[in-house]
Scaffold this active site. Structure first.
Site, PDB file in Angstrom:
ATOM      1  N   HIS A 278      -5.988   0.449  -9.121  1.00 60.14           N
ATOM      2  CA  HIS A 278      -5.135  -0.739  -9.109  1.00 60.14           C
ATOM      3  C   HIS A 278      -4.487  -0.954  -7.745  1.00 60.14           C
ATOM      4  CE1 HIS A 278      -2.271  -3.733 -10.533  1.00 60.14           C
ATOM      5  NE2 HIS A 278      -1.290  -2.998  -9.995  1.00 60.14           N
ATOM      6  N   GLU A 279      -4.004   0.136  -7.129  1.00 62.00           N
ATOM      7  CA  GLU A 279      -3.325   0.011  -5.845  1.00 62.00           C
ATOM      8  C   GLU A 279      -4.298  -0.292  -4.714  1.00 62.00           C
ATOM      9  OE1 GLU A 279      -0.107   0.030  -5.196  1.00 62.00           O
ATOM     10  OE2 GLU A 279       0.356   0.195  -7.330  1.00 62.00           O
ATOM     11  N   LEU A 280      -5.502   0.211  -4.790  1.00 57.89           N
ATOM     12  CA  LEU A 280      -6.473  -0.030  -3.726  1.00 57.89           C
ATOM     13  C   LEU A 280      -7.023  -1.452  -3.767  1.00 57.89           C
ATOM     14  CD1 LEU A 280      -8.500   3.319  -3.784  1.00 57.89           C
ATOM     15  CD2 LEU A 280      -7.045   2.492  -1.921  1.00 57.89           C
ATOM     16  N   ARG A 281      -6.943  -2.083  -4.911  1.00 56.57           N
ATOM     17  CA  ARG A 281      -7.542  -3.418  -5.045  1.00 56.57           C
ATOM     18  C   ARG A 281      -6.855  -4.434  -4.135  1.00 56.57           C
ATOM     19  NH1 ARG A 281      -6.867  -3.859 -10.074  1.00 56.57           N
ATOM     20  NH2 ARG A 281      -8.813  -2.819 -10.630  1.00 56.57           N
ATOM     21  N   ALA A 394      14.387   6.965   3.391  1.00 57.41           N
ATOM     22  CA  ALA A 394      15.750   6.581   3.777  1.00 57.41           C
ATOM     23  C   ALA A 394      15.741   5.660   4.999  1.00 57.41           C
ATOM     24  CB  ALA A 394      16.570   7.840   4.065  1.00 57.41           C
ATOM     25  N   ASP A 417      21.149   7.311   2.497  1.00 57.32           N
ATOM     26  CA  ASP A 417      20.976   6.166   3.380  1.00 57.32           C
ATOM     27  C   ASP A 417      22.063   5.132   3.109  1.00 57.32           C
ATOM     28  OD1 ASP A 417      20.153   4.309   1.259  1.00 57.32           O
ATOM     29  OD2 ASP A 417      18.285   5.477   1.206  1.00 57.32           O
ATOM     30  N   GLY A 447       3.859   3.793  -2.872  1.00 58.85           N
ATOM     31  CA  GLY A 447       4.476   4.176  -4.131  1.00 58.85           C
ATOM     32  C   GLY A 447       4.188   5.602  -4.529  1.00 58.85           C
ATOM     33  N   LEU A 448       3.684   6.413  -3.589  1.00 57.21           N
ATOM     34  CA  LEU A 448       3.341   7.799  -3.898  1.00 57.21           C
ATOM     35  C   LEU A 448       4.206   8.808  -3.150  1.00 57.21           C
ATOM     36  CD1 LEU A 448      -0.562   7.581  -3.800  1.00 57.21           C
ATOM     37  CD2 LEU A 448       0.901   7.631  -5.819  1.00 57.21           C
ATOM     38  N   LEU A 450       7.523   9.572  -3.044  1.00 59.80           N
ATOM     39  CA  LEU A 450       8.477  10.368  -3.819  1.00 59.80           C
ATOM     40  C   LEU A 450       7.770  11.202  -4.888  1.00 59.80           C
ATOM     41  CD1 LEU A 450      11.487   7.889  -4.186  1.00 59.80           C
ATOM     42  CD2 LEU A 450      11.120   9.715  -2.510  1.00 59.80           C
TER      43      LEU A 450
END
Length: 491
Positions: A278-281, A394, A417, A447-448, A450
């Protein structure tokens, strides 16, 4: 014989035929035994052990009974012979004339043996006791006593005792008393038959018990085998029911735990692949669109140099984002690695290096750093990647001229922060893979970051939490245990 300076090679001596046959027979037995199922082998082993025990016990009982019978029989036989000679009125030459059974039991034969080996008895030759060299030696005075087992011409077995019988004058003689052993032999045969019957019944019961024990004891193994075959055939990680708390039950519990771990790993992989796809699309679609625009504008005067430069910059940014996403995916793919080669590390040094890298990435942000030494045992690369992700996060959320506060005290790393902070509804999910808050949708990142921090913390026996900073913004806290409190094999 030597020829041309060379000696003929000696061929190895052929193996003896009996040894070769014995080895071949042993190999055949091993192959046959190996083809049997475990249940059959357990039952056969139990039956064999019990059978050998019953056989050895029966043999010991029979031999003990035989020795006892014959000892009692011999004592009685010698006592009778001595009693006959000690009777004051008894003359040996007259004693042998009495009918059978007068002084001893039926089947008894009496005789006087002279020094020349001649027996004297009132009975015929067929009813005389066996006389041999032992009895003649007693008559000659060369032996004071003899006791032996002998057979007559018709094959009947006797116990023969000979004792001196002279009354102080020559010629010397020996008194011979023989009694048949047919009663003892009959009793021993009956005992042997009884023991054979009992042993056969015992072996049969042992075989039945062996089969029953093998079937009941190996039932969990059969269940494990069926479960493993089911998993291999269908991929369905179905657990098996466990009863009891013995070693086989523990094996079944371990198998269920293994299935749980496999299912968890498969679920993580499925989620990772789905989320990655999904993220690579999005970056791939955008990258393809920009490349199509560049291809269409090639050779045309309608695309200015500024537009071309902006498209190329956009392509470079998307490639960098895609590269970072792939790197994060590779890092997260190590989630199933529970052990790694670690060493003792100074967390202050690692955090200091990460701060320098973060300053270069966020030049408009000030970093307020206070570090105290803290030794951890772990993977330097994974720990540096984790703290760098905290610092990058941060720096990304801090406004230009803002300050990121970094502290390391007693194994607790805090990064605060001055950004907008984390919404309450986002706090439970901030460390999940590919989770991005609503405000971060248009900001760079995969989104990876953390999620990688949490993975590194858990692999090193620590934890990571998110909260609001006292002065506003986000406060992320990473806790790592001291190296002295960590068992190295746990990593």
């Amino acid at each position: 014989m030597r020829q041309n300076g060379f000696s003929p090679e000696k061929s190895p001596a052929p193996e003896p035929g009996h040894r070769r046959h014995r080895r071949a027979a042993g190999q055949a037995v091993q192959r046959t035994w190996g083809r049997l199922t475990l249940r059959v082998r357990v039952a056969a082993f139990i039956s064999l052990v019990v059978g050998l025990t019953v056989a050895s016990t029966s043999l010991a009982v029979w031999l003990t009974a035989r020795v006892q019978y014959y000892d009692n029989f011999d004592d009685t036989l010698v006592g009778r012979a001595r009693a006959l000679l000690q009777t004051p009125a008894a003359d040996p030459t007259q004693v042998v004339r009495f009918p059978e059974g007068t002084f001893a039991a039926a089947g008894t034969r009496l005789a006087i043996v002279y020094a020349d080996g001649t027996p004297f008895s009132s009975k015929g030759p067929d009813d005389q006791p066996p006389v041999g060299q032992p009895e003649i030696a007693v008559a000659l005075g060369a032996s004071d006593f003899s006791l032996r087992t002998a057979r007559t011409i018709d094959g009947e077995q006797f116990r023969v005792v000979a004792i001196p019988s002279e009354r102080g004058s020559e010629p010397r003689t020996a008194f011979v008393l023989a009694q048949t052993t047919r009663d003892i032999d009959r009793t021993l045969r009956s005992l042997a038959t009884a023991l054979l019957v009992i042993g056969g019944v015992g072996i049969g019961l042992a075989a039945y018990a062996g089969v029953y024990v093998a079937r009941q004891g190996l039932r969990p193994v059969s269940q494990l085998t069926e479960a493993a075959e089911h998993v291999a055939r269908t991929g369905d990680l179905r657990r098996i029911e466990i009863h009891g708390n013995d070693e086989l039950a523990r094996l079944g519990s371990s198998f269920n735990e293994m299935l749980t771990a496999v299912e968890r790993s498969r679920e993580l992989q499925r989620r990772l692949v789905g989320d990655a796809g999904h993220e690579l699309r999005t970056p791939l679609t955008s990258l393809r669109t920009n490349l199509d625009l560049l291809a269409q504008a090639e050779g045309r005067a309608g695309l200015s140099d500024q537009d071309r430069s902006e498209l190329l910059d956009d392509v470079r940014a998307q490639v960098e984002e895609l590269t970072g996403l792939v790197g994060d995916l590779v890092e997260l793919s190590r989630d199933d690695v529970d052990r790694f080669e670690g060493r003792e590390l100074d967390m202050a040094e690692i955090l200091g290096t990460a701060v320098e890298r973060a300053r270069r990435r966020a030049p408009t942000v000030e970093f307020d750093v206070t570090l105290r030494p803290w030794t951890v045992f772990g993977d330097a690369r994974a720990l540096e990647r984790a703290v760098l992700n905290l610092l990058d996060n941060a720096g990304k959320w801090s406004p230009p001229g803002g300050t990121v506060t970094v502290r390391l005290t007693d194994g607790v790393i805090t990064v605060a922060d001055q950004g907008p902070g984390i919404a309450d509804e986002d706090l439970p999910f901030i460390f999940d893979r590919f989770y991005r808050a609503e405000e971060s949708r248009n900001m760079p990142g995969s989104g990876l970051g953390l999620a990688i921090v949490r993975q590194a913390a858990e692999r090193h026996g620590g934890s990571v939490t998110a909260d609001r900073a006292p002065g506003g913004g986000a406060l992320l806290t990473l806790r790592l245990p001291h190296s002295s409190s960590v068992t190295h094999t746990e990593l």
